[in-house]
Design a protein around this motif. Structure first.
Motif, PDB file in Angstrom:
ATOM      1  N   PHE A  61       0.908  -1.208  -0.152  1.00 39.32           N
ATOM      2  CA  PHE A  61      -0.007   0.082  -0.062  1.00 39.32           C
ATOM      3  C   PHE A  61       0.790   1.344  -0.029  1.00 39.32           C
ATOM      4  CE2 PHE A  61      -2.024   3.593   2.382  1.00 39.32           C
ATOM      5  CZ  PHE A  61      -3.037   3.728   1.575  1.00 39.32           C
ATOM      6  N   VAL A  62       2.141   1.245   1.013  1.00 38.76           N
ATOM      7  CA  VAL A  62       2.601   2.470   1.006  1.00 38.76           C
ATOM      8  C   VAL A  62       3.588   2.623  -0.274  1.00 38.76           C
ATOM      9  CG1 VAL A  62       4.530   3.531   2.234  1.00 38.76           C
ATOM     10  CG2 VAL A  62       2.825   2.608   3.584  1.00 38.76           C
ATOM     11  N   GLY A  63       3.988   1.531  -0.891  1.00 41.59           N
ATOM     12  CA  GLY A  63       4.891   1.557  -1.829  1.00 41.59           C
ATOM     13  C   GLY A  63       4.228   2.150  -3.406  1.00 41.59           C
ATOM     14  N   THR A  64       2.905   1.796  -3.314  1.00 45.97           N
ATOM     15  CA  THR A  64       2.098   2.117  -4.536  1.00 45.97           C
ATOM     16  C   THR A  64       1.085   3.193  -4.330  1.00 45.97           C
ATOM     17  OG1 THR A  64       0.499   0.266  -3.922  1.00 45.97           O
ATOM     18  CG2 THR A  64       2.504  -0.356  -5.424  1.00 45.97           C
ATOM     19  N   ARG A  65       0.984   3.891  -3.096  1.00 45.15           N
ATOM     20  CA  ARG A  65      -0.059   4.902  -2.748  1.00 45.15           C
ATOM     21  C   ARG A  65       0.265   6.063  -3.593  1.00 45.15           C
ATOM     22  NH1 ARG A  65       0.030   7.167   3.150  1.00 45.15           N
ATOM     23  NH2 ARG A  65       2.225   7.659   2.483  1.00 45.15           N
ATOM     24  N   SER A  66       1.363   6.625  -3.860  1.00 44.14           N
ATOM     25  CA  SER A  66       1.666   7.761  -5.011  1.00 44.14           C
ATOM     26  C   SER A  66       3.050   7.350  -5.785  1.00 44.14           C
ATOM     27  CB  SER A  66       2.105   9.064  -3.980  1.00 44.14           C
ATOM     28  OG  SER A  66       3.200   8.456  -3.024  1.00 44.14           O
ATOM     29  N   LEU A  69       7.432   9.031 -11.341  1.00 41.28           N
ATOM     30  CA  LEU A  69       8.110   8.701 -12.567  1.00 41.28           C
ATOM     31  C   LEU A  69       9.501   8.161 -12.016  1.00 41.28           C
ATOM     32  CD1 LEU A  69       8.053   8.495 -15.476  1.00 41.28           C
ATOM     33  CD2 LEU A  69       8.842  10.940 -15.615  1.00 41.28           C
ATOM     34  N   VAL A  70      10.101   9.091 -10.935  1.00 39.91           N
ATOM     35  CA  VAL A  70      11.370   8.540 -10.347  1.00 39.91           C
ATOM     36  C   VAL A  70      10.962   7.778  -9.052  1.00 39.91           C
ATOM     37  CG1 VAL A  70      13.461   9.172  -9.505  1.00 39.91           C
ATOM     38  CG2 VAL A  70      12.481  10.617 -11.312  1.00 39.91           C
ATOM     39  N   PRO A  71      10.808   6.617  -9.190  1.00 40.28           N
ATOM     40  CA  PRO A  71      10.465   5.823  -7.928  1.00 40.28           C
ATOM     41  C   PRO A  71      11.357   6.072  -6.831  1.00 40.28           C
ATOM     42  CG  PRO A  71      11.512   4.268  -9.514  1.00 40.28           C
ATOM     43  CD  PRO A  71      11.399   5.626 -10.181  1.00 40.28           C
ATOM     44  N   SER A  72      10.742   5.912  -5.530  1.00 43.09           N
ATOM     45  CA  SER A  72      11.173   5.717  -4.466  1.00 43.09           C
ATOM     46  C   SER A  72      11.907   4.155  -4.331  1.00 43.09           C
ATOM     47  CB  SER A  72      10.410   5.878  -3.182  1.00 43.09           C
ATOM     48  OG  SER A  72       9.340   4.916  -3.118  1.00 43.09           O
TER      49      SER A  72
END
Length: 270
Positions: A61-66, A69-72
């Motif tokens: 959830f946290v990884g795909t919430r926002s 283009l430059v991923p965390s």
């Protein structure tokens, strides 16, 4: 006589204190915490499974919430994991069927991975897949997905062609059909279950052996044998990194074999 008896008592107590106890199969069957003696019994291993699932859900959830283009780092890890599953799904099943079974394959991969890794987390130290119920459940899900895919794609011929392969002389079916039944409908879920289970069980036992031996040599063995603790500690640390690789590999193999079995069910030969 009393001095001799006292000396023997002290010696016996010292030898008992220095006795090494290795890991046993009881490691995987801790005492019940909730609902003891009922079908809903919960022990430490079940709680570890709950934790693994909760962490996986929060992480996803946290990884795909926002998405950016430059991923965390979290987004990059999830994207890389999904890309591994997607590429294997598309390579084995094609784009259309790959998209259809991608949610199942992704769930299997990340679920197995997170439950495997709990064995390396302090205060958990036990893999969620190290008792047969979870590997068996995942294997049955993969098995029923294989059956579902075959029956839906070839509703009238799936079981017939699986048990009676076309092109085989009729008199050989006496030998071929039992072999096909066992290999296709029995051994596949069994081998999926045992492969994952045994790797996790052996990995846990080896880690416990190395680190309990380290504790024994450093703390309880008041002799020159304590120097061996350096070796067992080094082996324990090295094997911990190896267990990370095994956890990843077993998750990947389980997902890959599920995709391969589904592909065999969808093949035109059926």
């Amino acid at each position: 006589m009393s001095l001799t008896a006292a000396a023997n008592t002290v010696a016996a107590g010292s030898s008992k204190a220095a006795e090494f106890h290795g890991p046993s199969i009881n490691e995987f069957f801790p005492d019940a915490i909730f609902f003891a003696g009922t079908p809903f019994e919960i022990d430490r291993l079940v709680i570890i499974r709950f934790i693994a699932v909760a962490v996986l859900l929060v992480f996803a959830f946290v990884g795909t919430r926002s998405l950016k283009l430059v991923p965390s780092r979290g987004q990059a890890f999830i994207e890389y994991g999904f890309d591994v599953v997607r590429r294997n799904a598309f390579d084995n099943l094609g784009e259309k069927d790959g998209k259809r079974f991608l949610p199942l394959l992704s769930t299997i991969f990340f679920g197995v991975l997170f439950m495997n890794l709990t064995g390396l987390i302090p205060f958990l130290n036990l893999q969620g897949t190290s008792r047969i119920a979870m590997p068996m459940l995942l294997a049955l899900i993969a098995y029923f997905a294989f059956i579902y895919a075959g029956v839906r794609k070839h509703p009238g011929t799936f079981f017939r062609n699986a048990l009676f392969p076309p092109g085989v002389p009729w008199y050989l079916y006496i030998i071929v059909t039992p072999i096909e039944f066992v290999s296709t409908f029995v051994l596949r879920p069994v081998t999926l279950t045992l492969r994952l289970l045994m790797n996790m069980v052996v990995g846990h036992l080896l880690l416990v052996l190395f680190f309990s031996a380290t504790w024994f040599f450093f703390v309880e063995s008041h002799s020159l044998f304590s120097v061996f603790g350096v070796g067992t500690l080094a082996f324990g640390i090295a094997f911990s990194f190896f267990e990370i690789l095994v956890a990843l590999l077993q998750a990947y193999v389980f997902m890959l074999l599920t995709a391969v079995y589904i592909q065999l069910a969808l093949a035109d030969e059926h």
